[in-house]
Design a protein around this motif. Sequence first.
Motif, PDB file in Angstrom:
ATOM      1  N   PRO A  11      37.360  40.109  35.409  1.00 32.26           N
ATOM      2  CA  PRO A  11      37.977  41.025  36.383  1.00 32.26           C
ATOM      3  C   PRO A  11      39.504  40.941  36.320  1.00 32.26           C
ATOM      4  O   PRO A  11      40.074  40.005  35.770  1.00 32.26           O
ATOM      5  CB  PRO A  11      37.453  40.512  37.727  1.00 32.26           C
ATOM      6  N   ALA A  12      40.134  41.914  36.904  1.00 29.08           N
ATOM      7  CA  ALA A  12      41.593  41.946  36.922  1.00 29.08           C
ATOM      8  C   ALA A  12      42.143  40.734  37.660  1.00 29.08           C
ATOM      9  O   ALA A  12      41.531  40.226  38.598  1.00 29.08           O
ATOM     10  CB  ALA A  12      42.073  43.233  37.583  1.00 29.08           C
ATOM     11  N   SER A  13      43.298  40.305  37.253  1.00 22.86           N
ATOM     12  CA  SER A  13      43.927  39.127  37.862  1.00 22.86           C
ATOM     13  C   SER A  13      44.325  39.428  39.307  1.00 22.86           C
ATOM     14  O   SER A  13      44.863  40.487  39.610  1.00 22.86           O
ATOM     15  CB  SER A  13      45.167  38.739  37.065  1.00 22.86           C
ATOM     16  N   THR A  14      44.057  38.459  40.192  1.00 19.70           N
ATOM     17  CA  THR A  14      44.390  38.636  41.601  1.00 19.70           C
ATOM     18  C   THR A  14      45.745  38.035  41.940  1.00 19.70           C
ATOM     19  O   THR A  14      46.159  38.064  43.087  1.00 19.70           O
ATOM     20  CB  THR A  14      43.317  37.983  42.497  1.00 19.70           C
ATOM     21  N   GLY A  15      46.400  37.438  40.965  1.00 22.09           N
ATOM     22  CA  GLY A  15      47.712  36.881  41.215  1.00 22.09           C
ATOM     23  C   GLY A  15      47.701  35.391  41.530  1.00 22.09           C
ATOM     24  O   GLY A  15      48.727  34.771  41.663  1.00 22.09           O
ATOM     25  N   ARG A  16      46.526  34.792  41.671  1.00 21.99           N
ATOM     26  CA  ARG A  16      46.472  33.352  41.927  1.00 21.99           C
ATOM     27  C   ARG A  16      45.701  32.683  40.803  1.00 21.99           C
ATOM     28  O   ARG A  16      44.794  33.261  40.223  1.00 21.99           O
ATOM     29  CB  ARG A  16      45.837  33.036  43.274  1.00 21.99           C
ATOM     30  N   ALA A  17      46.086  31.468  40.520  1.00 23.07           N
ATOM     31  CA  ALA A  17      45.435  30.728  39.452  1.00 23.07           C
ATOM     32  C   ALA A  17      44.115  30.150  39.953  1.00 23.07           C
ATOM     33  O   ALA A  17      44.037  29.588  41.045  1.00 23.07           O
ATOM     34  CB  ALA A  17      46.343  29.606  38.978  1.00 23.07           C
TER      35      ALA A  17
END
Length: 68
Positions: A11-17
């Motif tokens: 899925p697309a990155s949510t901005g958190r690792a």
Amino acid sequence: MSARTHTSPHPASTGRADIRLPWWALALPTLAFVTLLLLILDPADAHAAPAEPAVTRLFERVLQLITR
């Protein structure tokens, strides 16, 4: 004929690792910290060394060379 574009299965990155550490990555440093803390808190077990260790002499020499 047009070529197909390949989509990523992730899925697309949510901005958190999303990093998961193994259990020992937290347990070992905690165990080392507690062990060292217990050694510091119980000075009755500390015994003076009969001779000055070579590591201490080396460390003092390095400090002398740095502070010149």
